[in-house]
Design an enzyme around this catalytic site. Structure first.
Site, PDB file in Angstrom:
ATOM      1  N   GLU A  12      11.611  -6.523  -8.895  1.00 40.89           N
ATOM      2  CA  GLU A  12      10.899  -5.316  -9.312  1.00 40.89           C
ATOM      3  C   GLU A  12      11.846  -4.399 -10.075  1.00 40.89           C
ATOM      4  OE1 GLU A  12       7.217  -4.056  -6.827  1.00 40.89           O
ATOM      5  OE2 GLU A  12       9.002  -3.546  -5.715  1.00 40.89           O
ATOM      6  N   TRP A  42       0.806  -1.225   0.000  1.00 38.82           N
ATOM      7  CA  TRP A  42       0.000   0.000   0.000  1.00 38.82           C
ATOM      8  C   TRP A  42       0.835   1.270   0.000  1.00 38.82           C
ATOM      9  CZ3 TRP A  42      -4.374  -1.008   4.142  1.00 38.82           C
ATOM     10  CH2 TRP A  42      -5.308  -1.904   3.601  1.00 38.82           C
ATOM     11  N   GLY A  84       1.596  -2.729  -6.253  1.00 40.63           N
ATOM     12  CA  GLY A  84       1.404  -1.431  -5.620  1.00 40.63           C
ATOM     13  C   GLY A  84      -0.004  -0.905  -5.812  1.00 40.63           C
ATOM     14  N   GLY A  85      -0.154   0.043  -6.735  1.00 39.50           N
ATOM     15  CA  GLY A  85      -1.413   0.762  -6.904  1.00 39.50           C
ATOM     16  C   GLY A  85      -2.630  -0.113  -7.107  1.00 39.50           C
ATOM     17  N   HIS A 125      13.025  -2.505  -0.609  1.00 38.53           N
ATOM     18  CA  HIS A 125      12.289  -1.934  -1.746  1.00 38.53           C
ATOM     19  C   HIS A 125      13.098  -0.795  -2.359  1.00 38.53           C
ATOM     20  CE1 HIS A 125       9.142   0.049  -4.075  1.00 38.53           C
ATOM     21  NE2 HIS A 125       8.448  -1.068  -3.990  1.00 38.53           N
ATOM     22  N   GLY A 160       5.315   1.873 -10.722  1.00 34.02           N
ATOM     23  CA  GLY A 160       4.454   3.049 -10.728  1.00 34.02           C
ATOM     24  C   GLY A 160       4.481   3.856 -12.010  1.00 34.02           C
TER      25      GLY A 160
END
EC number: 5.3.1.1
Length: 253
Positions: free
Chosen positions: A167, A10, A234-235, A95, A173
């Site tokens: 990632e 989140w 993520g989103g 991350h 993003g």
């Protein structure tokens, strides 16, 4: 066959009320935990309430980072002991946003990975290359170095329990994602690095996720790849309906 793990990151989103409502909306609808590991990694402030809300269900709660020390003069930090005490199961470590914005190094990530295992937390260890590194043909070398340094000091049995999230930084993003075939190739390279360091059994057991603009409409393309065992999202994990589509895709067909 490795059980898939779909984890929502989140980041810095939602209020407490919104977070609790999300868990209430999804907790009875995620796949059984013996089929898919469904995880929500939420901001620290929400973890206690979310663990309580998800108790007794197939939804697990994770943190987005932690300190490597159990306690001490580390203003603003949260320790692995604190997370374990709350009932948190997973913790994202390394991350790229932590590495870029908060100066986390491979050595720091390794300390956190070791601390997670000491305190009974399952680390989701992130690795990935920048656009410049990718264009220079350095993807495999960069990712291999990050993985080797992150896992240093672990036993093969611990490595089997870990989760690695590949990632590519340029895909986070941005709306851009690696092709499933490209992602599979890098995840396969990660598995070969684990095999070289810890043996084929550990390499066969460790779960490797892909992350980077994963959405309900493309997740199955990634999960169809042999070396990809899940997704760090993520989103697309912020809305209950979208999250449920993602975790449902994690079932083996």
């Amino acid at each position: 066959m490795r059980k898939r793990i779909i984890a929502g990151n989140w980041k810095m989103h939602k209020t407490l009320a919104e977070a609790v409502q999300f868990v209430e909306n999804v907790k009875g609808h995620v796949p059984p935990a013996d089929e898919v590991d469904s995880v929500v990694c939420a901001p620290f402030l929400f973890l206690d309430r979310l663990v309580q809300a998800a108790d007794g269900t197939d939804l697990k709660i994770g943190a987005q980072t932690m300190h490597f020390a159990d306690q001490g003069a580390y203003t603003g930090e949260v320790s692995p002991v604190m997370l374990k005490d709350l009932g948190v199961t997973y913790v994202i470590l390394g991350h790229s946003e932590r590495r870029q914005m908060f100066a986390e190094t491979d050595e720091t990530v390794n300390k956190k990975v070791l601390a997670a295992f000491t305190r009974g937390l399952i680390p989701i260890i992130c690795c990935g290359e920048s656009l410049e590194e990718r264009e220079a043909g350095q993807t495999n070398a960069v990712v291999a170095s990050q993985v080797e340094k992150a896992l240093a000091g672990l036993t093969p049995e611990q490595v089997k329990q870990a989760v690695i999230a590949y990632e590519p930084i340029w895909a986070i993003g941005t709306g851009k994602s690696s092709t499933p075939e490209d992602a599979n190739s890098v995840c396969g390279h990660i598995r070969s690095v684990v095999s070289r360091l810890f043996g084929p059994e550990a390499a066969e057991a460790i779960r490797i996720q892909y992350g980077g603009s994963v959405k309900p409409d493309n997740i199955r393309d990634f999960l169809a790849q042999e070396q990809i065992d899940g997704a760090l999202v993520g989103g697309a994990s912020l809305e209950p309906a979208s999250f449920l589509q993602l975790v449902e895709a994690g079932r083996h067909e």
